[in-house]
Motif scaffolding. Structure first.
Motif, PDB file in Angstrom:
ATOM      1  N   TRP A 284      45.501  14.558  54.991  1.00  0.00           N
ATOM      2  CA  TRP A 284      44.320  15.409  54.881  1.00  0.00           C
ATOM      3  C   TRP A 284      43.781  15.337  53.454  1.00  0.00           C
ATOM      4  O   TRP A 284      44.551  15.336  52.491  1.00  0.00           O
ATOM      5  CB  TRP A 284      44.662  16.862  55.189  1.00  0.00           C
ATOM      6  CG  TRP A 284      45.063  17.132  56.612  1.00  0.00           C
ATOM      7  CD1 TRP A 284      45.095  16.241  57.646  1.00  0.00           C
ATOM      8  CD2 TRP A 284      45.497  18.394  57.133  1.00  0.00           C
ATOM      9  NE1 TRP A 284      45.535  16.859  58.793  1.00  0.00           N
ATOM     10  CE2 TRP A 284      45.778  18.187  58.519  1.00  0.00           C
ATOM     11  CE3 TRP A 284      45.672  19.664  56.603  1.00  0.00           C
ATOM     12  CZ2 TRP A 284      46.225  19.220  59.339  1.00  0.00           C
ATOM     13  CZ3 TRP A 284      46.113  20.687  57.415  1.00  0.00           C
ATOM     14  CH2 TRP A 284      46.386  20.464  58.771  1.00  0.00           C
ATOM     15  N   PRO A 285      42.478  15.294  53.280  1.00  0.00           N
ATOM     16  CA  PRO A 285      41.915  15.350  51.916  1.00  0.00           C
ATOM     17  C   PRO A 285      42.112  16.745  51.319  1.00  0.00           C
ATOM     18  O   PRO A 285      42.196  17.743  52.050  1.00  0.00           O
ATOM     19  CB  PRO A 285      40.431  15.041  52.132  1.00  0.00           C
ATOM     20  CG  PRO A 285      40.164  15.420  53.562  1.00  0.00           C
ATOM     21  CD  PRO A 285      41.437  15.157  54.316  1.00  0.00           C
ATOM     22  N   VAL A 286      42.183  16.803  50.003  1.00  0.00           N
ATOM     23  CA  VAL A 286      42.425  18.063  49.302  1.00  0.00           C
ATOM     24  C   VAL A 286      41.407  18.211  48.175  1.00  0.00           C
ATOM     25  O   VAL A 286      41.269  17.324  47.331  1.00  0.00           O
ATOM     26  CB  VAL A 286      43.852  18.128  48.718  1.00  0.00           C
ATOM     27  CG1 VAL A 286      44.091  19.487  48.041  1.00  0.00           C
ATOM     28  CG2 VAL A 286      44.911  17.884  49.794  1.00  0.00           C
ATOM     29  N   LEU A 287      40.706  19.335  48.164  1.00  0.00           N
ATOM     30  CA  LEU A 287      39.797  19.677  47.080  1.00  0.00           C
ATOM     31  C   LEU A 287      40.505  20.684  46.177  1.00  0.00           C
ATOM     32  O   LEU A 287      40.831  21.790  46.604  1.00  0.00           O
ATOM     33  CB  LEU A 287      38.507  20.286  47.628  1.00  0.00           C
ATOM     34  CG  LEU A 287      37.420  20.616  46.605  1.00  0.00           C
ATOM     35  CD1 LEU A 287      36.805  19.327  46.047  1.00  0.00           C
ATOM     36  CD2 LEU A 287      36.336  21.497  47.228  1.00  0.00           C
ATOM     37  N   VAL A 288      40.784  20.294  44.937  1.00  0.00           N
ATOM     38  CA  VAL A 288      41.499  21.152  43.987  1.00  0.00           C
ATOM     39  C   VAL A 288      40.484  21.760  43.028  1.00  0.00           C
ATOM     40  O   VAL A 288      39.732  21.038  42.366  1.00  0.00           O
ATOM     41  CB  VAL A 288      42.563  20.361  43.202  1.00  0.00           C
ATOM     42  CG1 VAL A 288      43.247  21.264  42.184  1.00  0.00           C
ATOM     43  CG2 VAL A 288      43.603  19.779  44.157  1.00  0.00           C
ATOM     44  N   ALA A 289      40.448  23.100  42.959  1.00  0.00           N
ATOM     45  CA  ALA A 289      39.543  23.810  42.065  1.00  0.00           C
ATOM     46  C   ALA A 289      40.372  24.701  41.146  1.00  0.00           C
ATOM     47  O   ALA A 289      40.953  25.687  41.590  1.00  0.00           O
ATOM     48  CB  ALA A 289      38.534  24.640  42.859  1.00  0.00           C
ATOM     49  N   GLU A 290      40.446  24.322  39.882  1.00  0.00           N
ATOM     50  CA  GLU A 290      41.237  25.086  38.922  1.00  0.00           C
ATOM     51  C   GLU A 290      40.506  26.331  38.457  1.00  0.00           C
ATOM     52  O   GLU A 290      39.278  26.411  38.520  1.00  0.00           O
ATOM     53  CB  GLU A 290      41.547  24.220  37.704  1.00  0.00           C
ATOM     54  CG  GLU A 290      42.475  23.067  37.984  1.00  0.00           C
ATOM     55  CD  GLU A 290      42.719  22.270  36.713  1.00  0.00           C
ATOM     56  OE1 GLU A 290      41.739  21.884  36.043  1.00  0.00           O
ATOM     57  OE2 GLU A 290      43.887  22.039  36.382  1.00  0.00           O
ATOM     58  N   SER A 291      41.277  27.292  37.964  1.00  0.00           N
ATOM     59  CA  SER A 291      40.723  28.530  37.415  1.00  0.00           C
ATOM     60  C   SER A 291      40.796  28.498  35.899  1.00  0.00           C
ATOM     61  O   SER A 291      41.654  27.844  35.320  1.00  0.00           O
ATOM     62  CB  SER A 291      41.519  29.738  37.921  1.00  0.00           C
ATOM     63  OG  SER A 291      41.603  29.738  39.317  1.00  0.00           O
ATOM     64  N   ARG A 292      39.902  29.239  35.289  1.00  0.00           N
ATOM     65  CA  ARG A 292      39.944  29.474  33.851  1.00  0.00           C
ATOM     66  C   ARG A 292      40.059  30.967  33.614  1.00  0.00           C
ATOM     67  O   ARG A 292      39.574  31.781  34.415  1.00  0.00           O
ATOM     68  CB  ARG A 292      38.693  28.919  33.173  1.00  0.00           C
ATOM     69  CG  ARG A 292      38.696  27.394  33.154  1.00  0.00           C
ATOM     70  CD  ARG A 292      37.509  26.869  32.376  1.00  0.00           C
ATOM     71  NE  ARG A 292      37.644  25.439  32.147  1.00  0.00           N
ATOM     72  CZ  ARG A 292      36.694  24.688  31.602  1.00  0.00           C
ATOM     73  NH1 ARG A 292      35.554  25.230  31.239  1.00  0.00           N
ATOM     74  NH2 ARG A 292      36.889  23.402  31.421  1.00  0.00           N
ATOM     75  N   VAL A 293      40.663  31.342  32.512  1.00  0.00           N
ATOM     76  CA  VAL A 293      40.827  32.762  32.215  1.00  0.00           C
ATOM     77  C   VAL A 293      39.473  33.461  32.149  1.00  0.00           C
ATOM     78  O   VAL A 293      39.336  34.620  32.550  1.00  0.00           O
ATOM     79  CB  VAL A 293      41.608  32.952  30.897  1.00  0.00           C
ATOM     80  CG1 VAL A 293      41.583  34.412  30.457  1.00  0.00           C
ATOM     81  CG2 VAL A 293      43.053  32.526  31.088  1.00  0.00           C
ATOM     82  N   GLY A 294      38.447  32.743  31.689  1.00  0.00           N
ATOM     83  CA  GLY A 294      37.117  33.327  31.622  1.00  0.00           C
ATOM     84  C   GLY A 294      36.587  33.754  32.973  1.00  0.00           C
ATOM     85  O   GLY A 294      35.812  34.716  33.074  1.00  0.00           O
ATOM     86  N   HIS A 295      36.980  33.060  34.052  1.00  0.00           N
ATOM     87  CA  HIS A 295      36.553  33.451  35.395  1.00  0.00           C
ATOM     88  C   HIS A 295      37.068  34.826  35.750  1.00  0.00           C
ATOM     89  O   HIS A 295      36.463  35.538  36.565  1.00  0.00           O
ATOM     90  CB  HIS A 295      37.052  32.445  36.432  1.00  0.00           C
ATOM     91  CG  HIS A 295      36.493  31.073  36.261  1.00  0.00           C
ATOM     92  ND1 HIS A 295      37.171  29.929  36.624  1.00  0.00           N
ATOM     93  CD2 HIS A 295      35.310  30.648  35.750  1.00  0.00           C
ATOM     94  CE1 HIS A 295      36.433  28.871  36.351  1.00  0.00           C
ATOM     95  NE2 HIS A 295      35.297  29.282  35.820  1.00  0.00           N
ATOM     96  N   PHE A 296      38.212  35.195  35.168  1.00  0.00           N
ATOM     97  CA  PHE A 296      38.829  36.481  35.459  1.00  0.00           C
ATOM     98  C   PHE A 296      38.373  37.546  34.464  1.00  0.00           C
ATOM     99  O   PHE A 296      37.995  38.658  34.857  1.00  0.00           O
ATOM    100  CB  PHE A 296      40.353  36.336  35.419  1.00  0.00           C
ATOM    101  CG  PHE A 296      41.102  37.607  35.712  1.00  0.00           C
ATOM    102  CD1 PHE A 296      41.208  38.073  37.008  1.00  0.00           C
ATOM    103  CD2 PHE A 296      41.692  38.329  34.693  1.00  0.00           C
ATOM    104  CE1 PHE A 296      41.883  39.251  37.290  1.00  0.00           C
ATOM    105  CE2 PHE A 296      42.378  39.502  34.953  1.00  0.00           C
ATOM    106  CZ  PHE A 296      42.474  39.969  36.253  1.00  0.00           C
ATOM    107  N   LEU A 297      38.371  37.212  33.170  1.00  0.00           N
ATOM    108  CA  LEU A 297      38.027  38.198  32.159  1.00  0.00           C
ATOM    109  C   LEU A 297      36.535  38.559  32.181  1.00  0.00           C
ATOM    110  O   LEU A 297      36.156  39.670  31.809  1.00  0.00           O
ATOM    111  CB  LEU A 297      38.412  37.688  30.768  1.00  0.00           C
ATOM    112  CG  LEU A 297      39.909  37.610  30.464  1.00  0.00           C
ATOM    113  CD1 LEU A 297      40.142  37.060  29.073  1.00  0.00           C
ATOM    114  CD2 LEU A 297      40.567  38.978  30.611  1.00  0.00           C
ATOM    115  N   TRP A 298      35.683  37.633  32.578  1.00  0.00           N
ATOM    116  CA  TRP A 298      34.256  37.925  32.712  1.00  0.00           C
ATOM    117  C   TRP A 298      33.844  37.550  34.138  1.00  0.00           C
ATOM    118  O   TRP A 298      33.437  36.435  34.422  1.00  0.00           O
ATOM    119  CB  TRP A 298      33.443  37.139  31.693  1.00  0.00           C
ATOM    120  CG  TRP A 298      32.064  37.674  31.494  1.00  0.00           C
ATOM    121  CD1 TRP A 298      30.891  37.101  31.887  1.00  0.00           C
ATOM    122  CD2 TRP A 298      31.714  38.913  30.865  1.00  0.00           C
ATOM    123  NE1 TRP A 298      29.830  37.894  31.536  1.00  0.00           N
ATOM    124  CE2 TRP A 298      30.306  39.020  30.905  1.00  0.00           C
ATOM    125  CE3 TRP A 298      32.457  39.942  30.276  1.00  0.00           C
ATOM    126  CZ2 TRP A 298      29.628  40.119  30.378  1.00  0.00           C
ATOM    127  CZ3 TRP A 298      31.778  41.033  29.749  1.00  0.00           C
ATOM    128  CH2 TRP A 298      30.379  41.104  29.813  1.00  0.00           C
TER     129      TRP A 298
END
Length: 342
Positions: free
Chosen positions: A127-141
């Motif tokens: 199966w193909p996999v789309l990986v989307a990383e998080s950044r702390v800025g996504h959470f803090l703001w």
């Protein structure tokens, strides 16, 4: 000033390997420029900051990345600095599109750790996999997090190259928060994302951060640095930040919490957690699972008395794989898995 201080500190201290995902031999570069930005009104300064953040995410990564063997023929398309699409040599057998896995890792996830989960789908099921990383800025703001969620939904929208795949979401730790922001988008603008909503067939949650603001602040400090000296300072600074900017942070967290307890998606869910996780209160997890069951959601749970946050696959590979196999078998998304070496 405090916002810049916290975001700047998180940028300097965050684990470097987590910002760069492993790349097999074949790499191509794509773009997220066509993805929709967030709706809503904001002042020009805030819009400028969000545009800078979006541009930073979409900037091609030129630094070298670790090369790991994910099997012959696996290719990766780099869509942005935080989003990559991994494809097996061929999708699952049959004429219909193979399921696409949206993998939302924990913050700072080492490439070799992410590779274990990629192998479950790329090697085990093709199966193909789309990986989307998080950044702390996504959470803090959180406004940035909502923008990011909107761009991810736009990437999955019908009419695009990923618009026909059935979808499975596999989220870890702060990745669960990113998906909560996506569900806020689904709930607030259902007419824009109805097709994506209908194609999501199952949800896998691993080590959700469950608790109060104190737990969230502790999570930020632990995700940002491993230093026992700096963690208390970052935790207290994060709590102060939450209190000073509650209208720009806490209200968004409450919306994400609400959408988790009353989700717009009623597809089956598999939940991995342990009872000794300092970032996931077992009592809160029990209340969350009860609310889902009361809403008629089919829930499977794999829990351990003692394990490690986002480390269950490494510590209990057979339990983890067995639970995932049974869950996906019930979803009937494709042929049985070929057992991958963990």
């Amino acid at each position: 000033m405090l916002v810049k201080l916290l975001l700047g500190a998180s940028t300097r201290l965050q684990p470097k390997p987590g910002l760069l995902l492993l790349l097999p031999s074949r790499v191509s570069t794509g773009s997220l420029s066509g993805m929709p930005l967030a709706e809503g009104q904001a002042d020009p300064k805030e819009d400028t900051e969000k545009e800078k953040e979006a541009a930073e995410e979409e900037r091609p990564v030129s630094c070298p990345e670790p090369s790991l063997d994910l099997g012959p023929g696996v290719s990766v398309t780099r869509l942005s600095a935080t989003v990559r699409l991994y494809r097996p040599p061929s999708d699952s057998s049959g004429c219909s599109p193979a399921p696409l896995v949206l993998l939302l890792p924990w913050f700072g996830a080492p490439p070799r750790a992410v590779a274990k989960y990629l192998s479950l789908y790329l090697s085990g099921r093709r199966w193909p996999v789309l990986v989307a990383e998080s950044r702390v800025g996504h959470f803090l703001w959180p406004r940035w997090g909502l923008d990011y969620a909107g761009r991810l939904l736009g990437l999955l929208r019908e009419g695009g190259p990923l618009g026909e795949h059935p979808l499975l979401v596999h989220a870890f730790s702060i990745g669960g928060y990113v998906f909560a922001q996506m569900m806020v988008r689904l709930q607030d603008a259902p007419q824009d994302h109805q097709g994506v909503k209908q194609r999501i067939r199952g949800l896998v949650y691993d080590s959700l951060v469950a608790g109060d603001l104190e737990d969230m602040a502790r999570g930020v400090s632990q995700m940002t640095t491993a230093s026992p000296t700096l963690q208390p300072l970052l935790r207290r600074g994060t709590l102060l930040y939450f209190r000073l900017f509650s209208r720009c942070t806490v209200s968004y967290f409450q919306a994400a919490l609400e959408v988790f307890h009353r989700p717009p998606l009623h597809c089956p869910a598999l939940v991995f957690f342990c009872h000794n996780d300092p970032l996931s209160d077992p009592r809160v997890m029990g209340q969350l699972l009860d609310s889902w069951r009361a809403a008629g959601i089919a829930v499977r749970v794999q829990e351990w008395p003692v394990s490690r946050h986002a480390g269950h696959l490494r510590l209990y590979p057979q339990d983890y794989s067995r639970a995932l196999d049974a869950f996906l078998r019930d979803l009937d998304l494709g042929p049985p898995a070929v057992r991958a070496k963990l």
